[in-house]
Design an enzyme around this catalytic site. Structure first.
Site, PDB file in Angstrom:
ATOM      1  CG  ASN A  12      -0.381   0.128   2.520  1.00 49.10           C
ATOM      2  OD1 ASN A  12       0.768   0.543   2.663  1.00 49.10           O
ATOM      3  ND2 ASN A  12      -1.117  -0.222   3.553  1.00 49.10           N
ATOM      4  CD  GLU A  13      -2.268   4.214  -0.932  1.00 48.51           C
ATOM      5  OE1 GLU A  13      -3.363   4.791  -1.041  1.00 48.51           O
ATOM      6  OE2 GLU A  13      -2.106   3.020  -1.234  1.00 48.51           O
ATOM      7  CD  GLN A  14      -1.564   4.422   3.579  1.00 49.72           C
ATOM      8  OE1 GLN A  14      -1.463   3.479   2.792  1.00 49.72           O
ATOM      9  NE2 GLN A  14      -2.671   5.127   3.687  1.00 49.72           N
ATOM     10  N   GLY A  15       3.496   2.551   2.733  1.00 50.83           N
ATOM     11  CA  GLY A  15       4.838   2.001   2.872  1.00 50.83           C
ATOM     12  C   GLY A  15       4.909   0.536   3.231  1.00 50.83           C
TER      13      GLY A  15
END
Length: 539
Positions: A319-322
């Protein structure tokens, strides 16, 4: 570094200040105690006034927490974020044109922090071209009073780019888990890392004040140096909040922070219904070794299907949060992950995404037009924002958009793998014209993307001339059950196929065998050549 109270920290903010706020979504690494203190001060003193809030991700519990603490006319002048949906107070003020509001791509804001920290003039990127972020459309503005000067179109080396300008900042409200007596901060219990370091660096460069909320204090020289995420040289004040929660919904889950891995069977499954049907069909696009992003909404269900079908080790979900690998979390705690292989800082994750690192992007859709453009951001006074949607959809090799064909009281079920539409949804999601464009089909075609739309009863793809119906659920009629409930007529493929019947049966699909039978795709020709040579040598 000094240890102060949250109310002391609120007194540091002056009229007209811009505040950087860390965190993501439903309370992940959000300095909740500091935001609540600002609200208390304003309600008591009517100070500070006219501030600007800057948060990379929308933050809040979709009720009274997070950025909604700042949703008071007079307190807030401007909100800069990627999504407003988590903070209904901000949505209300923007919809009523009582504040300035921008919803910019999440990756743009995340990466802009590093440019601000380094003193560069701004961020140059193609992310957002030909979407509502483009100043030739709305320039990411979500209220009439918002000035149209945050982003510019520039030409460099014969190509168009978008140029995003830095935000002058005065205060940073950040969060970690532990601070020592010198202000060094670790994040061992946090569910996401975000961009704490560049936020602190950007604020320090601007001559501002850095305040970090933590759960506990440690003696100096006792924190493992490699675990320090914000060095004490960047920290002015620390606020200790012993009751700090990992997220708004969860006090602390060690699997969220990578302290332990849970048995795969403990990952909650989706109940059988439209959402599960949709993500099952979407998951059929997986292939061995695929690097994927799971966006918000229905597409987060891909991780539960992968766990249920024994596929988590065959693909790489991110996911984009890492979060890299494992199972990104669904529901109120989405943004975090469990059983992940790595957790990296958010700007680095978006560097990878923008560089074309994703094989597959699984995203949701709210409205689609005849060309295959998508709106997820705004519907009249309902302002959502885009989060990482634009970065992800614009740069992945294949994009799979998921959602029901219609919305609003849709009642649909399945008997013996046959679709039974008991009540049609009141709202059409395939419409002639979009209020805001968040995915540009034109850019997708130019890049050679494969773009699919998966619903509970049909699958579409974006072709040369726009949207084309390519699959339909068993027993349904294309005209009566699909096209009649769209606001335009798509092309119908000459080889219109029936969707796989296993999707509509509550029993396991045996999806692992289907996916593993596909060929692995290698992104590097050299790696592909090495594997082919090894296969030939042993075979």
């Amino acid at each position: 570094m000094e240890k102060i109270t949250a109310d002391d920290a609120a007194q540091l903010i002056r009229d007209g200040d811009a505040i950087l706020i860390s965190g993501s979504g439903g309370g992940h690494s959000v300095p909740e105690a500091l935001l609540a203190a600002v609200e208390r001060r304003f309600l008591a003193e009517q100070k500070p006034r006219g501030i600007t809030s800057v948060s990379i991700v929308g933050i809040g519990d979709r009720a009274a927490l997070g950025a909604t603490h700042l949703a008071h006319e007079g307190l807030l002048k401007r909100a800069i974020t990627s999504a407003l949906v988590d903070s209904p107070g901000l949505v209300r003020l923007a919809a009523e044109d009582r504040i300035e509001a921008y919803t910019l791509p999440q990756g743009v804001l995340s990466q802009l922090m590093r440019d601000m920290a380094a003193g560069r003039p701004g961020l140059l990127t193609k992310t957002g071209l030909h979407t509502f972020v483009d100043p030739r459309q709305q320039g990411a503005r979500q209220s009439p009073r918002t000035p149209p000067d945050f982003v510019e179109v520039v030409e460099l080396a014969g190509e168009e780019w978008l140029f995003f300008k830095p935000v002058p900042v005065n205060v940073a409200f950040l969060r970690g888990t532990t601070a020592d007596e010198d202000g060094n901060v670790t994040m061992e219990e946090e569910a996401v890392l975000g961009e704490m370091l560049p936020m602190a660096q950007a604020t320090r460069r601007a001559g501002g004040v850095v305040v970090v909320q933590v759960k506990r204090m440690a003696r100096r020289d006792t924190l493992p140096a490699k675990q320090v995420r914000i060095p004490g040289i960047l920290v002015d004040f620390v606020v200790v909040e012993p009751e700090q929660r990992q997220t708004y919904a969860t006090h602390y889950d060690p699997s969220y922070s990578g302290e332990l891995r849970i048995p795969v069977e403990h990952i909650k499954s989706l109940p059988f219904g439209p959402r599960k049907v949709i993500v099952r069909r979407a998951a059929m696009e997986l292939f061995p070794g695929a690097i994927c992003n799971l966006g918000a909404g229905v597409s987060t269900g891909i991780s539960t299907i992968a766990a249920e079908e024994g596929l988590l080790d065959a693909v790489h979900l991110t996911n984009e949060q890492g979060i890299v690998g494992g199972a990104p979390i669904t529901g109120r705690d989405s943004g975090g992950g469990q059983n992940f292989a790595a957790m990296i800082e958010q700007p680095a994750q978006f560097d990878f995404y923008d560089g074309g690192g994703l094989d597959l992007a699984f995203l949701s859709f709210a409205e689609v037009d005849p060309q295959g453009n998508v709106n997820v951001s705004r519907f009249g006074d309902k302002i959502i924002g885009v989060g990482g949607f634009i970065n992800i959809s614009q740069n992945a090799r294949c994009v799979v958009f998921s959602g029901t064909l219609t919305a609003g009281d849709l009642d649909i079920g399945w008997e013996d793998a046959r679709t039974i539409i008991r009540k049609e949804g009141r709202h059409r999601k395939f419409v002639p014209k979009l209020e805001q464009i968040c995915y540009s089909a034109e850019i997708g075609r130019a890049k050679g993307q494969l773009t699919l739309f998966v619903t509970e009863r049909a699958v579409f793809r974006v072709g040369r001339d726009g949207l084309e119906l390519v699959e339909i659920a068993p027993g349904l009629d294309a005209e009566r059950d699909v096209i009649a409930h769209m606001g335009f007529r798509p092309r119908v493929a000459s080889d219109l196929r029936e969707m796989d019947r296993r999707i509509f049966d509550p029993a396991p699909m045996e999806l692992a065998a289907y996916v593993r039978a596909k060929s692995r795709r290698y992104r590097s020709p050299r790696v592909a050549q090495w594997y082919e040579a090894r296969k030939a040598s042993v075979g």
